[in-house]
Design an enzyme around this catalytic site. Structure first.
Site, PDB file in Angstrom:
ATOM      1  N   PRO A   1      37.882   4.269  35.953  1.00  0.00           N
ATOM      2  CA  PRO A   1      39.098   3.503  36.231  1.00  0.00           C
ATOM      3  C   PRO A   1      39.799   4.000  37.501  1.00  0.00           C
ATOM      4  O   PRO A   1      40.133   5.166  37.625  1.00  0.00           O
ATOM      5  CB  PRO A   1      39.973   3.753  35.008  1.00  0.00           C
ATOM      6  N   GLU A   2      39.980   3.097  38.436  1.00  0.00           N
ATOM      7  CA  GLU A   2      40.773   3.359  39.631  1.00  0.00           C
ATOM      8  C   GLU A   2      41.903   2.349  39.623  1.00  0.00           C
ATOM      9  O   GLU A   2      42.118   1.672  38.618  1.00  0.00           O
ATOM     10  CB  GLU A   2      39.901   3.221  40.892  1.00  0.00           C
TER      11      GLU A   2
ATOM     12  N   LYS B   1      46.992   5.859  39.543  1.00  0.00           N
ATOM     13  CA  LYS B   1      46.085   5.557  38.431  1.00  0.00           C
ATOM     14  C   LYS B   1      46.746   5.818  37.081  1.00  0.00           C
ATOM     15  O   LYS B   1      46.063   5.886  36.053  1.00  0.00           O
ATOM     16  CB  LYS B   1      44.809   6.399  38.546  1.00  0.00           C
TER      17      LYS B   1
ATOM     18  N   ARG C   1      31.427  14.718  46.155  1.00  0.00           N
ATOM     19  CA  ARG C   1      31.401  13.384  45.550  1.00  0.00           C
ATOM     20  C   ARG C   1      30.252  12.572  46.133  1.00  0.00           C
ATOM     21  O   ARG C   1      30.046  12.575  47.365  1.00  0.00           O
ATOM     22  CB  ARG C   1      32.711  12.632  45.851  1.00  0.00           C
TER      23      ARG C   1
END
Length: 270
Positions: A2-3, A59, A258
DNA sequence: CAAACTCCCTGTTAGC
DNA sequence: TGCTAACAGGGAGTTT
């Protein structure tokens, strides 16, 4: 994961279903989900409180509640794998439900979170949690000039900067890669040496990508999102596949620990 | 200040 | 088939 768009979708979903309800009970299956206060105090503070407004900052899901103890802010961060689902009537807790909140009238909110990274807070002032967050990328008061200024004031590579919630709030790994691809910027580019025009393009691209993703209810990238997202990434998770713009093969590298996807032709270095 | 690393977690997947 | 190890990643905290 979820962003901003997924959280925004979740907020709109919750707003429709929870506004005005009174909390009847709280079941905490994984106490570490409650970041603040203690799980017991969280439960006691929430029971009897009424859901007022539901909004988003970065967020975080922000729920303002009014209870016997006055106005409180209930914050939820979904982190990696969390999602929120509302049921119309009593529903047994499922395997990965970490917190379940029941309401007068029978509705229930289940916080499902496989990886247990999600967190909740119940505090007097939401700002005590969201204080460090940077600008809201979709806030009209964030102009292109402000954005460029924020980025230019930092040293370092552009992608980790986009992921830094203290600079811009709400962008995660997927939309960082998508925005950089849209603006034709290499993820390792030094932020302070990028030309003004490139950063302006990035500003517009972030807005466009996030807006489109919200319209699609977020990304369908494996981890589940309520309402099932239909946003299809252009580069994220598409290593080895052709770039939708130039057909070059999308590459995956590691930037700031990342996974990072980009098109070596559209996003040349320097 | 930037960047690397560690930790928190578990389902999925690659390798044997 | 069944096991183990690597991997994914948001964010806080620590070290370089």
């Amino acid at each position: 994961m979820p962003e901003l768009p997924e959280v925004e979708s979740t907020v709109r979903y919750l707003r429709k279903l929870l506004q005005g309800l009174r909390v009847a009970g709280v079941r905490i299956h994984w106490p570490r989900t409650i970041a603040k206060p203690s799980p017991t105090a969280f439960e006691q503070g929430l029971i009897g409180a009424t859901i007022e407004t539901i909004s988003r900052r970065g967020k975080y899901v922000l729920i303002s509640v009014s209870g016997p103890a006055g106005q409180l802010a209930w914050l939820i961060h979904l982190r990696m794998s969390g999602y929120l689902e509302v049921f119309d009537c009593a529903e047994p807790s499922r395997k990965h439900d970490r917190v379940v909140v029941t309401f007068a009238g029978g509705k229930e909110l289940h916080f499902h979170d496989v990886r247990k990274f999600g967190r909740m807070w119940l505090v007097a002032d939401a700002a005590s949690v969201t204080q460090p967050l940077g600008a809201e990328p979709l806030d009209p008061s964030l102009s292109a000039e402000d954005f460029v200024k924020r980025i230019k004031s930092r040293r370092g590579r552009i992608k980790p900067l986009l992921l830094n919630q203290r600079v811009i709030a709400g962008i995660g790994n997927i939309y960082a890669d998508e925005s950089l691809w849209g603006a034709r910027i290499h993820p390792l580019a030094a932020a302070d040496t990028l030309p003004y025009q490139k950063l302006q393009a990035l500003y517009h691209e972030i807005g466009a990508v996030l807006t489109r993703a919200i319209r699609m209810h977020g990304t369908d990238a494996g981890d589940r999102v309520v309402n099932g997202g239909r946003y299809k990434p252009r580069v994220y998770g598409r290593e080895g596949k052709p770039c939708p713009r130039c057909k070059a093969t999308i590459r995956k590298i590691v930037v700031g620990q990342r996974g990072t996807h980009y098109c070596p032709r559209c996003q040349p270095r320097r």
